[in-house]
Scaffold this active site. Structure first.
Site, short mmCIF file in Angstrom:
data_model
loop_
_atom_site.label_atom_id
_atom_site.label_comp_id
_atom_site.label_asym_id
_atom_site.label_seq_id
_atom_site.Cartn_x
_atom_site.Cartn_y
_atom_site.Cartn_z
N ASP A 1 0.80 -1.24 0.00
CA ASP A 1 0.00 0.00 0.00
C ASP A 1 0.83 1.28 0.00
OD1 ASP A 1 -1.93 -1.91 0.20
OD2 ASP A 1 -2.82 -1.19 2.05
N ASP B 1 -4.62 -0.79 -1.97
CA ASP B 1 -5.99 -0.51 -1.53
C ASP B 1 -6.76 0.07 -2.71
OD1 ASP B 1 -6.39 -1.37 1.06
OD2 ASP B 1 -6.54 0.64 1.92
N CYS C 1 -2.04 -2.97 7.48
CA CYS C 1 -1.89 -3.75 6.25
C CYS C 1 -0.57 -4.51 6.17
CB CYS C 1 -2.06 -2.83 5.05
SG CYS C 1 -3.74 -2.13 4.96
N LYS D 1 -6.99 -4.74 -3.52
CA LYS D 1 -7.74 -5.31 -2.39
C LYS D 1 -8.72 -4.26 -1.86
CE LYS D 1 -4.00 -4.17 0.89
NZ LYS D 1 -4.69 -3.34 1.87
N HIS E 1 -10.66 0.98 -3.03
CA HIS E 1 -11.99 0.95 -2.44
C HIS E 1 -13.04 1.63 -3.30
CE1 HIS E 1 -10.28 -0.59 1.19
NE2 HIS E 1 -9.68 0.54 1.54
#
Length: 255
Positions: free
Chosen positions: A45, A90, A192, A148, A92
């Site tokens: 990340d 990440d 993470c 993810k 989202h």
């Protein structure tokens, strides 16, 4: 690493050494291949929203330009030595369960109960397609990126699976590539990075955490230290960028 005290007790003393020392070494010196077969790097990340440099929505302390340059140099050096670089990211949707804005009356960093589980609420971050979600390390160095946190119902700190148990595909990608040892660093130590390390160990990857390549959120004081203790107790090797090369050589050296 454990002689004369635990790695957790020592990392805070040596954390300033590793990257600083590496910055003094010309990058040409990284062209010497010391690749240990089966070993790869996992960047966790390394995205704008987690850095102070980019004034990120969830910026972690200590993630300024110097930090990014340090991580970039280490990654470039390891790449030149022959280590394949993988990354998790990440990614989202706007309606993600972890965003406090999707829970009226709540505040960032508050913990709530939802869908029968505890959920820490974060500022909206790393929204799909946004500039702030982009990986800040030179993408040409990266062999594969695993995204993810795409399911709005579940958080996904680990690069291997989300909180609902759905695999990201990282395990398969690494194993198809012949990887069984991982060098991990990135953001953030207590979320993470930690969960990626713990899941990596569960998937039978020998894991080395480069402590000076990580920074912690520290929602609660002491979270960083607890994260290192948990990773070490599970079998991870806590090291620094200055120590990783010799450690890997010693671990792979034939008797």
């Amino acid at each position: 690493m454990n002689e004369g005290g635990s790695a957790v007790e020592s990392i805070f003393i040596v954390a300033l050494i590793g990257f600083s020392a590496l910055l003094l070494v010309p990058l040409a010196g990284c062209s010497k291949r010391e690749f240990q077969p089966g070993t790869a790097v996992l960047l966790v990340d390394m995205q704008g929203d987690f850095t102070t440099l980019k004034k990120g929505a969830l910026a972690v302390e200590g993630t300024d330009r110097d930090y990014l340059e340090m991580v970039s140099n280490v990654t470039r050096c390891l790449h030149r030595k022959g280590y394949p670089i993988f990354a998790c990211q990440d990614w989202h949707p706007p309606d993600h369960i972890s965003f406090f804005t999707n829970h009226p009356g709540t505040e960032p960093f508050e913990t709530i109960k939802t869908r029968g589980r505890e959920q820490i609420l974060w500022p909206p971050h790393c929204v799909q397609g946004s500039e702030a979600a982009e990986i800040l390390i030179d993408n040409t160095l990266i062999k594969a990126v695993v995204q993810k946190g795409m399911d709005p119902r579940f958080d996904s700190y680990s690069g291997f699976q989300d909180d609902g148990g759905k695999a990201t595909g990282l395990d398969s990608i690494l194993k198809v590539s012949g990887v069984d040892h991982l060098i991990l660093y990135g953001l953030a130590t207590d979320y993470c990075v930690k969960e990626s390390v713990l899941d990596g160990l569960r998937h039978k990857f020998k894991s080395y955490v480069v402590s000076d390549g990580c920074r912690a959120v520290e929602v609660n004081e002491g979270d960083e230290k607890k994260a290192y203790q948990e990773m070490e107790a599970a079998g991870a090797i806590i090291t620094t960028s200055a120590g990783i090369a010799e450690l890997l050589r010693s671990m792979n050296r034939k008797p």
